[in-house]
Design an enzyme around this catalytic site. Structure first.
Site, PDB file in Angstrom:
ATOM      1  N   ASP A  68      -2.221   0.533   7.261  1.00  0.00           N
ATOM      2  CA  ASP A  68      -1.480   0.366   6.098  1.00  0.00           C
ATOM      3  C   ASP A  68      -1.294  -0.898   5.778  1.00  0.00           C
ATOM      4  O   ASP A  68      -1.233  -1.407   4.661  1.00  0.00           O
ATOM      5  CB  ASP A  68      -0.400   1.543   5.922  1.00  0.00           C
ATOM      6  CG  ASP A  68      -0.922   3.030   5.849  1.00  0.00           C
ATOM      7  OD1 ASP A  68      -1.431   3.401   5.108  1.00  0.00           O
ATOM      8  OD2 ASP A  68      -0.618   3.409   7.029  1.00  0.00           O
ATOM      9  N   GLU A  96      -1.117  -1.313  -4.874  1.00  0.00           N
ATOM     10  CA  GLU A  96      -2.346  -0.649  -4.924  1.00  0.00           C
ATOM     11  C   GLU A  96      -2.182   0.366  -5.943  1.00  0.00           C
ATOM     12  O   GLU A  96      -1.071   1.318  -6.002  1.00  0.00           O
ATOM     13  CB  GLU A  96      -3.031  -0.048  -3.680  1.00  0.00           C
ATOM     14  CG  GLU A  96      -4.223   0.525  -3.650  1.00  0.00           C
ATOM     15  CD  GLU A  96      -4.537   1.045  -2.099  1.00  0.00           C
ATOM     16  OE1 GLU A  96      -4.912   0.020  -1.525  1.00  0.00           O
ATOM     17  OE2 GLU A  96      -4.687   1.908  -1.991  1.00  0.00           O
ATOM     18  N   ASP A 107       0.783  -1.235   0.089  1.00  0.00           N
ATOM     19  CA  ASP A 107       0.084  -0.094   0.015  1.00  0.00           C
ATOM     20  C   ASP A 107       0.902   1.172  -0.038  1.00  0.00           C
ATOM     21  O   ASP A 107       1.484   1.591   1.101  1.00  0.00           O
ATOM     22  CB  ASP A 107      -0.862   0.069   1.426  1.00  0.00           C
ATOM     23  CG  ASP A 107      -1.683   1.116   1.049  1.00  0.00           C
ATOM     24  OD1 ASP A 107      -2.330   1.597   0.190  1.00  0.00           O
ATOM     25  OD2 ASP A 107      -2.058   1.699   2.491  1.00  0.00           O
TER      26      ASP A 107
END
Length: 156
Positions: free
Chosen positions: A140, A65, A7
């Site tokens: 996260d 991501e 992420d």
């Protein structure tokens, strides 16, 4: 198959590693790379951190991501910084010849929770359930684990 989810963020980059076999998932590791200082220092920290992670854990594939910008609150400066962070991640992984795939936040949420606009706490809860964790990982890191699980659902 070892799947490393990432992420990206210019201040905090989450990572999560799972082992996937059939549709059975095992938690291997997760955490956050926290940065400080000027942007160049932060990007260097991200590159070095991701490099260390891929060397240590030897993932088979990395899930990153995809960046997005909210249409109701566009912030080009934040998008540029995120782009730099993603570039550091892609460079660190690509230099080790590890395959990469990207999923949008909505694709990940839909795979994990069943709806693309799920709240972060819903994603975290489903990550814990899927990996049989006793406590939720950092936010996260949970998002990164969700990315890894999303890919497992798509490829296994």
């Amino acid at each position: 198959m070892k799947i490393l989810g990432i992420d990206p963020g210019s201040r905090v980059t989450g990572f999560g590693l799972i082992e996937a076999s059939s549709l059975k998932f095992s938690y291997l590791a997760s955490g956050c790379i926290r940065t400080k200082g000027e942007l160049t220092q932060r990007i260097t920290t991200i590159f070095k951190g991701i490099s260390e992670i891929v060397i240590k854990y030897q993932p088979d594939i990395v899930v990153i991501e995809r960046a997005f910008m909210r249409p109701d609150r566009p912030n080009p400066d934040a998008a540029i910084k995120l782009g730099h962070a993603r570039g550091a991640i892609i460079s660190a992984v690509g230099s080790r010849n590890i395959p990469m795939v990207e999923y949008s936040p909505n694709q990940i949420k839909k795979a994990i929770v069943g709806k693309g606009h799920a709240a972060k706490d819903q994603v975290s809860y489903m990550v814990c359930e899927s990996l049989k964790l006793n406590k939720a990982p950092q936010e996260d890191a949970a998002d990164a684990l969700a990315g890894a699980i999303c890919h497992a659902y798509h490829c296994l």
